[in-house]
Enzyme design. Structure first.
Site, PDB file in Angstrom:
ATOM      1  N   ASP A 174      84.464  46.696  36.919  1.00 15.40           N
ATOM      2  CA  ASP A 174      83.281  45.958  38.224  1.00 15.40           C
ATOM      3  C   ASP A 174      83.521  44.714  39.173  1.00 15.40           C
ATOM      4  O   ASP A 174      83.535  43.659  38.932  1.00 15.40           O
ATOM      5  CB  ASP A 174      81.879  45.898  37.881  1.00 15.40           C
ATOM      6  CG  ASP A 174      80.665  46.520  38.403  1.00 15.40           C
ATOM      7  OD1 ASP A 174      80.689  47.245  38.783  1.00 15.40           O
ATOM      8  OD2 ASP A 174      79.195  45.738  38.119  1.00 15.40           O
ATOM      9  N   ASN A 234      78.286  57.625  39.920  1.00 15.13           N
ATOM     10  CA  ASN A 234      78.893  57.305  40.080  1.00 15.13           C
ATOM     11  C   ASN A 234      79.173  58.459  41.440  1.00 15.13           C
ATOM     12  O   ASN A 234      79.022  57.925  42.543  1.00 15.13           O
ATOM     13  CB  ASN A 234      80.098  57.170  39.904  1.00 15.13           C
ATOM     14  CG  ASN A 234      80.198  55.300  40.029  1.00 15.13           C
ATOM     15  OD1 ASN A 234      80.757  54.882  38.761  1.00 15.13           O
ATOM     16  ND2 ASN A 234      79.318  54.724  39.857  1.00 15.13           N
TER      17      ASN A 234
HETATM   18  C1  IPE Z   1      80.033  50.447  36.178  1.00 13.72           C
HETATM   19  O1  IPE Z   1      80.034  50.547  37.181  1.00 13.72           O
HETATM   20  C2  IPE Z   1      80.786  51.916  35.624  1.00 13.72           C
HETATM   21  C3  IPE Z   1      82.546  51.821  36.374  1.00 13.72           C
HETATM   22  C4  IPE Z   1      82.939  50.944  35.804  1.00 13.72           C
HETATM   23  C5  IPE Z   1      83.230  52.763  36.163  1.00 13.72           C
HETATM   24  P1  IPE Z   1      79.299  50.267  38.314  1.00 13.72           P
HETATM   25  O2  IPE Z   1      79.073  49.384  39.700  1.00 13.72           O
HETATM   26  O3  IPE Z   1      79.174  52.042  38.553  1.00 13.72           O
HETATM   27  O4  IPE Z   1      77.867  50.190  37.190  1.00 13.72           O
HETATM   28  P2  IPE Z   1      76.012  49.756  37.525  1.00 13.72           P
HETATM   29  O5  IPE Z   1      75.531  50.695  38.394  1.00 13.72           O
HETATM   30  O6  IPE Z   1      76.222  48.432  38.191  1.00 13.72           O
HETATM   31  O7  IPE Z   1      75.216  49.937  36.283  1.00 13.72           O
HETATM   32  C1  IPE Z   2      83.264  49.393  39.911  1.00 15.25           C
HETATM   33  O1  IPE Z   2      83.466  48.250  41.039  1.00 15.25           O
HETATM   34  C2  IPE Z   2      83.923  50.704  40.596  1.00 15.25           C
HETATM   35  C3  IPE Z   2      83.861  52.180  40.090  1.00 15.25           C
HETATM   36  C4  IPE Z   2      82.142  51.550  39.915  1.00 15.25           C
HETATM   37  C5  IPE Z   2      84.303  52.082  40.504  1.00 15.25           C
HETATM   38  P1  IPE Z   2      81.788  48.850  42.296  1.00 15.25           P
HETATM   39  O2  IPE Z   2      81.869  49.360  43.622  1.00 15.25           O
HETATM   40  O3  IPE Z   2      80.834  49.297  41.052  1.00 15.25           O
HETATM   41  O4  IPE Z   2      81.377  47.644  42.751  1.00 15.25           O
HETATM   42  P2  IPE Z   2      79.950  46.403  43.327  1.00 15.25           P
HETATM   43  O5  IPE Z   2      79.569  46.350  41.936  1.00 15.25           O
HETATM   44  O6  IPE Z   2      79.486  47.387  44.385  1.00 15.25           O
HETATM   45  O7  IPE Z   2      80.690  45.222  43.513  1.00 15.25           O
HETATM   46 MG    MG Z   3      79.783  47.947  40.144  1.00 13.74          MG
END
Ligand code: IPE
Ligand code: IPE
Ligand code: MG
EC number: 2.5.1.-
Length: 246
Positions: free
Chosen positions: A27, A75
């Site tokens: 993340d 997502n």
């Molecule tokens: C978790 O990250 C999913 C992945 C790393 C693929 P998210 O960014 O989607 O999680 P939330 O929304 O903060 O819970």
């Molecule tokens: C994690 O990074 C990757 C995916 C969920 C695909 P994020 O896209 O959630 O990054 P933040 O949490 O918005 O910084």
């Molecule tokens: Mg995230």
């Protein structure tokens, strides 16, 4: 990958116990990019590049299974251009890196639903699994279009379809119906990006995993950071509900 020309490697011997299976919630890509004034997709690109680095480090530390959370069932609710970009990134990564991963003995697995993914990308994923299926240096299990609840529902549906009776069903049999059926449960779950939640990741399998969270954004999570997580893992006392003899 697996080049030994970088300095500053940590001797695996300095850690007493190495988790067999590590899960990573990658993340913080978006915030990493935004902090630089870049579009979120630039963060996802940097995140993909980092997988290879952490995979190499994992091999050096002796980790045997690395499950990476790359795209969750939730997502899909992101802006369409980000979703499209993430789909394209996976396709491009398979195209560009499959040969090298294969040469380096990486066995690629997929955990998640194939349905919902474009047929072309499905084919690419199936191809990557097929090509690398006999490799045994490390398993890279990619959780893509993965959700823990979806996984449990998929399992229940197949259990019912197979006519399993209530008294036949136990935890071991149930586990056989999960995407991870032939993998041991994760020992350590790492989350980068500062949040302290599972976000629907391996909710059945991680029941007794050790949990480690770091504020470091995923593109900045390097060997040093992995080493810190492994050190923390080493001071945890895994009790599995028992009382340990002293
Ligand atoms: C978790 O990250 C999913 C992945 C790393 C693929 P998210 O960014 O989607 O999680 P939330 O929304 O903060 O819970
Ligand atoms: C994690 O990074 C990757 C995916 C969920 C695909 P994020 O896209 O959630 O990054 P933040 O949490 O918005 O910084
Ligand atoms: Mg995230």
């Amino acid at each position: 990958m697996m080049m030994e020309n970088e300095s500053n490697h940590h001797a695996p011997a300095s850690l007493e116990s190495i988790p067999y299976h590590v899960g990573i919630i990658m993340d913080g890509n978006g915030r990493w990019a935004q902090a630089r004034g870049w579009p979120r997709l630039a963060g996802h690109q940097a995140g993909v590049d980092n997988i290879r680095r952490v995979l190499e480090s994992s091999v050096r530390f002796g980790i045997k299974v690395l499950t990476i959370y790359a795209f969750s069932t939730e997502n899909w609710h992101r802006p369409p251009e980000e979703v499209t970009g993430l789909m394209r990134l996976l396709g491009m990564t398979i195209k560009r890196q499959l040969n090298e991963l294969h040469r380096n003995g990486v066995q690629i697995r997929h955990s998640g639903r194939l349905s919902g993914i474009s047929p072309e990308l499905q084919d690419q994923i199936r191809h990557a699994l097929e090509v690398t299926r006999h490799n045994d240096r490390i398993i890279l299990n990619v959780a893509f279009n993965y959700g823990g609840r979806a996984e449990i529902l998929d399992a229940v549906r197949r259990i019912i379809a197979d006519g399993i009776s209530p008294d036949q069903l136990d935890e071991a049999l149930f586990s056989q119906y999960l995407y991870t059926s032939d993998l041991p449960d994760p020992d350590l779950i790492i989350r980068t990006g500062g949040e302290w939640r599972l976000s629907n990741f391996l909710i059945w399998q991680a029941a007794y995993a050790e949990y480690y969270a770091t504020p470091t954004y995923w593109p900045d999570f390097d060997e040093e950071e992995l080493y810190k997580a492994l050190c923390e893992y080493n001071v945890r006392e895994r009790r599995f509900g028992r009382v340990l003899e002293t």
